[in-house]
Each structure stands twice: as C-alpha cells, then as structure tokens.
Design a protein around this motif. Structure first.
Motif, short mmCIF file in Angstrom:
data_model
loop_
_atom_site.label_atom_id
_atom_site.label_comp_id
_atom_site.label_asym_id
_atom_site.label_seq_id
_atom_site.Cartn_x
_atom_site.Cartn_y
_atom_site.Cartn_z
N LYS A 1 13.50 6.92 -89.77
CA LYS A 1 12.36 6.16 -90.30
C LYS A 1 12.71 4.74 -90.75
CE LYS A 1 10.76 10.50 -92.27
NZ LYS A 1 12.07 11.09 -92.01
N HIS A 2 13.84 4.20 -90.28
CA HIS A 2 14.25 2.87 -90.71
C HIS A 2 13.70 1.76 -89.82
CE1 HIS A 2 16.64 4.99 -93.49
NE2 HIS A 2 17.62 5.32 -92.67
N ILE A 3 13.33 2.09 -88.57
CA ILE A 3 12.73 1.10 -87.67
C ILE A 3 11.53 1.72 -86.98
CG2 ILE A 3 14.97 -0.03 -87.23
CD1 ILE A 3 14.90 1.27 -84.40
N THR A 4 10.72 0.87 -86.37
CA THR A 4 9.56 1.35 -85.63
C THR A 4 9.99 1.83 -84.24
OG1 THR A 4 9.09 -0.89 -84.85
CG2 THR A 4 7.98 -0.17 -86.87
N ALA B 1 -3.12 -9.03 -77.27
CA ALA B 1 -3.04 -8.87 -75.81
C ALA B 1 -1.61 -8.54 -75.37
CB ALA B 1 -3.52 -10.14 -75.12
N GLY B 2 -0.63 -8.91 -76.18
CA GLY B 2 0.77 -8.65 -75.83
C GLY B 2 1.27 -7.30 -76.31
N VAL B 3 0.41 -6.55 -77.00
CA VAL B 3 0.77 -5.22 -77.49
C VAL B 3 -0.02 -4.20 -76.68
CG1 VAL B 3 0.80 -3.65 -79.45
CG2 VAL B 3 1.22 -6.09 -79.81
N THR B 4 0.68 -3.40 -75.88
CA THR B 4 0.00 -2.36 -75.10
C THR B 4 0.10 -1.04 -75.86
OG1 THR B 4 2.04 -2.17 -73.82
CG2 THR B 4 0.27 -3.50 -72.88
N ASP B 5 1.11 -0.24 -75.55
CA ASP B 5 1.28 1.03 -76.26
C ASP B 5 1.89 0.84 -77.64
OD1 ASP B 5 0.33 2.23 -74.01
OD2 ASP B 5 2.31 2.63 -73.17
N HIS B 6 2.84 -0.08 -77.74
CA HIS B 6 3.58 -0.25 -78.99
C HIS B 6 3.88 -1.72 -79.23
CE1 HIS B 6 4.18 4.05 -79.37
NE2 HIS B 6 4.48 4.07 -78.08
N HIS B 7 4.01 -2.06 -80.50
CA HIS B 7 4.38 -3.43 -80.86
C HIS B 7 5.90 -3.58 -80.82
CE1 HIS B 7 5.59 -1.86 -84.77
NE2 HIS B 7 4.39 -1.34 -84.95
N ALA B 8 6.38 -4.77 -81.16
CA ALA B 8 7.82 -5.06 -81.15
C ALA B 8 8.56 -4.16 -82.14
CB ALA B 8 8.03 -6.53 -81.51
N ILE B 9 9.88 -4.10 -81.97
CA ILE B 9 10.72 -3.31 -82.86
C ILE B 9 10.96 -4.10 -84.15
CG2 ILE B 9 12.90 -2.06 -83.12
CD1 ILE B 9 13.17 -2.20 -80.05
N ILE B 10 10.58 -3.53 -85.27
CA ILE B 10 10.81 -4.18 -86.57
C ILE B 10 11.29 -3.12 -87.56
CG2 ILE B 10 9.08 -5.98 -86.16
CD1 ILE B 10 7.21 -4.45 -88.08
N PRO B 11 11.89 -3.55 -88.68
CA PRO B 11 12.28 -2.57 -89.69
C PRO B 11 11.05 -2.01 -90.41
CG PRO B 11 12.70 -4.80 -90.48
CD PRO B 11 12.27 -4.92 -89.04
N THR B 12 11.20 -0.86 -91.01
CA THR B 12 10.12 -0.28 -91.81
C THR B 12 10.45 -0.49 -93.29
OG1 THR B 12 11.13 1.90 -92.08
CG2 THR B 12 9.87 1.51 -90.06
N ALA B 13 9.54 -0.05 -94.14
CA ALA B 13 9.76 -0.17 -95.58
C ALA B 13 10.69 0.91 -96.11
CB ALA B 13 8.42 -0.11 -96.31
N PRO C 1 -1.26 -8.26 -92.90
CA PRO C 1 -1.15 -7.96 -94.34
C PRO C 1 0.12 -7.19 -94.72
CG PRO C 1 -3.35 -7.42 -93.51
CD PRO C 1 -2.49 -7.69 -92.32
N GLN C 2 0.78 -6.56 -93.74
CA GLN C 2 1.97 -5.77 -94.04
C GLN C 2 3.24 -6.61 -94.14
OE1 GLN C 2 2.33 -2.50 -91.20
NE2 GLN C 2 0.11 -2.48 -90.91
N VAL C 3 3.18 -7.87 -93.66
CA VAL C 3 4.40 -8.67 -93.54
C VAL C 3 5.00 -9.01 -94.89
CG1 VAL C 3 5.31 -10.90 -92.79
CG2 VAL C 3 3.79 -9.61 -91.28
N LYS C 4 4.20 -9.55 -95.80
CA LYS C 4 4.74 -9.95 -97.10
C LYS C 4 5.33 -8.76 -97.86
CE LYS C 4 3.44 -11.96 -101.55
NZ LYS C 4 2.34 -12.53 -102.37
N PRO C 5 4.62 -7.62 -97.98
CA PRO C 5 5.22 -6.47 -98.68
C PRO C 5 6.51 -5.99 -98.02
CG PRO C 5 2.86 -6.14 -98.40
CD PRO C 5 3.22 -7.36 -97.61
N LEU C 6 6.56 -6.02 -96.69
CA LEU C 6 7.77 -5.57 -95.99
C LEU C 6 8.94 -6.50 -96.28
CD1 LEU C 6 9.27 -3.71 -94.10
CD2 LEU C 6 8.24 -4.90 -92.15
#
Length: 685
Positions: free
Chosen positions: A306-309, A359-371, A324-329
């Motif tokens: 659960k550390h990355i998407t 438009a650039g997100v089909t099934d999944h967005h880019a890989i980023i860390p989670t909270a 809205p999730q960017v600042k808290p993350l």
C-alpha cells in the motif's frame, strides 16, 4: 440451507486479506475468508488457461506440417495443472455458484480481467451478472471507496474482449509458428519457439548486434579555433576528407577572428513527467542496473504493501479529480522527505494540465506514492520507492532556468559557432544533484562576455575522430524501443503517441525479455542485452518479415487497445490473426517459399544460382558475394546453399578437405560472407 453470500474473487491471497480487513471479514476457511455477509476467495494468478491442441483433436498432439495451421473452431478452457491450483479453483467454483452477488476484485487491468473472466467461464457462470472493484491503490481508504462505488461488470466488456483476443492470438500465432519452424529447421530435436511479440523484440536485438558487427568506422575531421579561451567549431560540421579540412585551416591561419553575433535566451526545463511502469523500469535500469522484471516485482511488492499506487500503468498523468489530494499527500510525505518537500510552497502549488489530464488517464493514472508511508524497506524496495516519491515531489517544483548563449564568429569568411549554458535557477534539479546523468543536467559551459564586432587573433586546430557504431541494447533502451514499436524518438509528445503502438504492454514487457533470456535467444552481459547464436539463427530462419516486424506487432497492440475501448471489432482482429497464421504455414506463403535461396549476407539482396556458384543478384551494383558450388572440396547443393544463407550453418556434416586433410565438418557462413568449416568438437576454421 446456507445463507446467500456476496462472493469477492481476488487475484492473490494478500489482496484478499486486505479487503477482508476493510470489510470486517474475520473467519478463516479452507481457501477463503468469510464473515459479515461476504466470502472472499482468491486465485493464484491464472488458474484457468486455454486448452492444449490435443484436447480439441487427438490428432493434433503429433507435430506434423500436414496438420498446420491448428485453429480451433471455438476456444475452450482447462484448469491449470498443479494440484494446489485445481483445489483452489474448485473452492472458487463452489462459492461463485452459490453467490447472491459476485464482485471481481482482481487487478484492475487487462490480465486481471482475463483471470476473473476465465474462472467465471470455467465455472459455467459467464452470463451471471457481477460488479467490479476498480481501484488504483490498496490503501484501506481506496478499498472502502471502491466498494462504495462498485461498477457494473458489463462496463468492462471491451477490456475482456481485448484480453481474450490477446490470449487467443498469442496461442494461434505462437503454437503454429513454433511447430512450423521447429519441423522445418529443428534438425530432429531442436525447438524453435516463435511468438507474436517475442519474435519482433528478438529481431530488434539481432539487427542491432548485426549493425554493430558490420560497422566499419570512418575517420572524420573537425575544424576548431580558440578565441579568448573559448572553443569555436566550424559551423559547416565535419569533414570526411582531411585535405578539405587542411585547406580551410590554411585559409584562416593568421587571419583575425571577428564576433558577428551574440544571442542569449532563457530556456525552461520542466520537471520530468510522473512515472508510468516503462519509464520507471528504464530509470531503475540506468540508475541501479535493475532488470525490467526486477523493477516490476519491487513495484508490485510496494503496491501490495500500500505504499504506491497501481504500477502496471501506461499513463504519466493524474486525473483532475485528484487535485485536492496533492497538498495532503505532500504534507504526509514530509515525514520521510522533509528537505525535499520544504522547497515547495504548499499553498501555491502549480496544478497544471502538464500533470492533470483526464484524456491521458485510461485505466490507471501515473505511479505515485500513497499516504501510507513505509517505516522500513529492504534496500532495493527503498530505491524504487524513493525514486517514485522524489519524482512526484519534483513534479511540483519550478522549472530549471538556463541561460543559453550562442556566439557566431568568422575568419576569412569561414563561419564558426560556440554555445554556452549557465544554470540561473536549478529548480527541480536540486532534487537530483546526486542522481544519474539521465536525471540531472548540472554541467555548465560559461563563455566570456563577447561583444558583437570585436576581433583578435585566434588559434585554429584540426581534431580527428572516428565514427562509432550504434550501442548494444540495454534494459532501458530496449524498453524504449518496445514502447515505440522500434522507432527511435526523443520528443516527449511523439513518444506518447507511439505508446499506442508499442510492443506488448507495460505489464508484459519485462516477461518478454525474461522469456528470451530463458530460451537462450538473448543473454545478459552486465547491463547489455546481446543476441546469442541461437537467437541469430532463429531470426535468419524466419523468412516472413511480417513475423519479425515491430511495426506490425505494434499495430496489433494498437488495435487491442481500441477493442478495449469498444472502438474496434474483435472478430475482425482475430480474422486477421488467423489469415496471418495461414500465410506463415501455407506452402505458397513467403515464409514457406523455399524455392528462394535466401538473401546476400553483405547487402541483403536476393541470391541467384549461376553455373559455378550462388551469387548476389546485385552484382552489377558491385556486390562481390558468391558461394561456389565446390567449397573445401565438397559439392554445395542448392539445399546446402539455402541452409547456409538462412541458418549460417549446414544441418549435417559433409566430407571436406582442409590443409590436405580429409575430415567430416559442417560448412558455416558468417555475416561477412566468408565460408568456413566446423569440425566435430572444434571452432570454425
């Protein structure tokens, strides 16, 4: 009478445990978890697969050219062979058949969909309604939100059709091509495995190695001059003939050098895009020497912790609703990356379309860390996690500002040019000061303060160099070529467009490389990927260029993506695959046309038979290749010539004469067109 249950099917036991915790399912049963109205059962990846040929027709068990092509009227499924898989499959079947509601919770992608649908079909429940859990993270919050917004399974019909087409196309092409080339060229016991995607990838590596082997370096000369300690280069480029460079040097020697133009401009270098899987694999290969498969396994482990998407993504964007999730993350990441996040003004983050693009997100967005921050990670997991986190933080840093100065000068009307770069503000690059060169561009070339019209003495000089061959593929460069279907491209916008026609998918590219290594068609030499003799021979054997074509396979992958999006007809796609396969194995097909001898090893033009030998059809253009009908005292038949041209070696040994000695040996032909012999237990002579 048992109480009807909602049955959730996951891809792995670990995901089942995570979901069970979130749903309050606490009772452990044999092969599943139960409680709170749910039964959560898991697969071990693919529990169900396509049947083997002899299960459709017993006659297809025997390998023969007469039986090709093998194309079932309708594909059928079978349980995976091992006992543990069959036991788990029977448990899933029992639960699914008694379910009041079915939830698909396999990985949210093409293969995850196929795993679930094949199990459902094998259980005879393909028409039973189900709902789909579609999440990009395995955090408790993401799981709860996903279950609160389960989607109708019918919404993923396109994804299933694409997955099914991929599975059946690989079965048809791989099985028929492998049997055909093994029967034709296997020499009794040698297996030649051919695949819809793996063969074009192998062809890329073989061709690159061949280009390097055949490369002949050429000398070149560059005319430079030193003026006020700054190096200026002749604006006309290199010289292939030394005399021309020397003549120009003699012309300018002793003449004053004059500055004709001084122009400066500021250039903004924006942070690199967020990671998709292929970009992460390339970066880890460059920075740490990880294989693509190693990076995928590490990223998958981080995802399951659960550390990355979700890592198996081909998108480098985030959806707009994630703003809205960017600042808290970022605030959460401060606990681990305080110095890096401290460089940001969290109240004024740039949330631009460069990062957020629906438009650039089909099934999944880019890989980023989670909270969900890790407390302690193993060394290699830490490297991958840190790369993903820093790339995410860097995305919100200001651009790197460079001042690029271009100075033009001339002497005796001969133009020269010098360029200087000064980093005025490093911006995001402060995060990569210790990184590999691919991530950090801190080199500065500072020029003196030139004034247009100034002049003075200078020191001309010639510099000699040699052209260099292309570089062997490594994990990173091969992944880049697979991503763009064999097309070299540095432009980011074009790269994104070419992704639509890549070889394989981000989730399968690592496995393709590993299969080629396992089958000894390529080998690793430190970071390099090199073709083996077996790999080179296989590509030489395959006469049909379409089977080796990266572009055509990329077109197939593009069509699978359109099928996924309900923009293409799966029946037409499969009809094309079947027609292509018939062409491979048909007696009239190009790959089966053995009346053609082969191609010239020097210039690749067709070989023709003459009275005394087999020569290049482009002899009028100066090609000198010829294979004499008597070589080392052995008569070279048309069949032997074809073997040499296609495989580089005859299939069997023949009596030959060498240095007055008679021996039994195989005839060989190398890429330089030179014929040799290989005696038993010896090297070619």
């Amino acid at each position: 009478m048992s109480t009807p249950m909602k049955v959730v099917l996951t891809e792995k036991p670990s995901v089942a445990r995570d979901i069970a915790r979130c749903l309050g399912v606490n009772n452990r049963r044999d092969g599943y978890l139960e409680g709170n109205g749910y039964q959560i059962v898991w697969a071990f990846g693919h529990l169900v697969e396509l049947q083997e040929p002899d299960q459709y027709n017993p006659a297809w068990k025997r390998w023969s050219l007469e039986s090709l092509p093998i194309i079932p009227e309708r594909f059928a499924l079978r349980a995976r062979g091992d006992a543990a898989a069959q036991k788990q499959l029977n448990t899933a079947k029992r639960l699914l058949q008694g379910a009041s509601d079915i939830v698909c919770a396999t990985d949210a992608g093409r293969e995850g969909e196929l795993i679930f649908r094949y199990i459902l079909s094998w259980c005879g429940l393909e028409h039973k309604p189900f709902r789909r859990l579609w999440i990009s993270s395995l955090t408790d919050e993401a799981i709860r939100q996903g279950f609160a917004a389960l989607r109708d399974g019918q919404a993923f019909e396109g994804l299933y059709r694409a997955a099914k087409c991929r599975s059946e196309a690989d079965w048809i092409v791989g099985l028929n091509a492998t049997r055909y080339y093994t029967l034709k060229f296997g020499q009794g016991s040698l297996l030649w495995t051919v695949g819809r995607v793996q063969t074009p990838v192998l062809a890329l590596i073989v061709q690159r190695d061949k280009d390097i082997a055949e490369f002949k370096p050429k000398d070149f000369w560059e005319l430079h001059t030193l003026y006020r300690e700054a190096d200026f280069q002749h604006a006309g480029g290199r010289f292939e003939k030394k005399a021309e460079a020397e003549a120009l040097m003699a012309r300018i020697d002793g003449q004053d050098f004059r500055i004709t133009s001084v122009k400066g401009k500021q250039e903004k270098v924006y942070p690199p895009p967020l990671y998709d899987l292929t970009d992460l694999q390339k970066d880890m290969s460059i920075r740490h020497g990880f294989t693509a498969d190693q990076t995928l396994r590490l990223a998958q482990a981080l995802y399951e912790k659960k550390h990355i998407t979700y890592p198996r993504t081909d998108s480098r964007y985030l959806s707009a609703d994630m703003k809205p999730q960017v600042k808290p993350l970022l605030q959460t990441l401060r606990a681990r990356f305080d110095a890096q996040v401290a460089g940001l003004n969290l109240e004024q983050l740039a949330l631009s379309g460069r990062l957020f693009n629906d438009a650039g997100v089909t099934d999944h967005h880019a890989i980023i860390p989670t909270a969900t921050l890790p407390h302690a990670l193993a060394g290699d997991e830490e490297k991958v996690y840190r790369a993903i986190a820093i790339r995410f933080i860097a995305a919100f840093y200001p651009p790197c500002l460079k001042r690029i100065t271009t100075v033009l000068g001339e002497t005796a009307e001969v133009p020269f040019k010098a360029t200087g770069t000064v980093i005025e503000a490093p911006g995001w690059q402060v995060l990569y000061q210790d990184a590999a060169p691919a991530q950090s561009d801190q080199e500065q070339k500072i020029l003196p303060a030139f004034v247009q019209g100034e002049s003075g003495p200078h020191q001309p000089a010639l510099k000699q160099g040699k052209t260099t061959p292309p570089k062997h593929y490594n994990e990173a460069t091969l992944l880049g070529m697979m991503e763009s279907a064999g097309k070299t491209c540095d432009d980011e916008t074009l790269k994104e467009a070419l992704k639509e026609k890549g070889l394989g998918t981000p989730a399968t590219r690592a496995a393709i490389i590993e299969v080629l290594v396992k089958r000894n068609y390529i080998r690793r030499q430190k970071k390099l990927l090199l073709s083996t003799e077996a790999g080179q021979r296989l590509i030489a054997l395959i006469g049909d260029e379409h089977l080796k074509s990266a572009a055509m396979t990329g077109e197939w992958e593009s069509r699978l993506k359109k099928i996924e999006q309900n923009d293409d007809d799966p029946r037409q796609f499969m009809d094309g695959i079947i027609q292509f396969t018939r062409h491979i194995v048909a007696p009239s097909g190009r790959s089966a046309d053995h009346s053609a001898l082969g191609n010239c090893p020097l210039c690749h033009a067709p070989i023709i038979e003459g009275r005394k030998g087999y020569g290049c059809s482009d002899w009028r253009k100066g090609c000198t290749f010829v294979l004499w009908k008597e070589t080392f005292g052995a008569p070279v038949s048309r069949a032997m010539a074809a073997e040499l041209l296609r495989q580089g070696c005859t299939r069997q040994a023949y009596p030959v004469k060498f240095n007055g000695e008679e021996l039994s040996a195989w005839l060989t032909l190398d890429a330089r067109g030179e014929v040799g012999i290989r005696a038993a237990a010896s090297e070619p002579r």
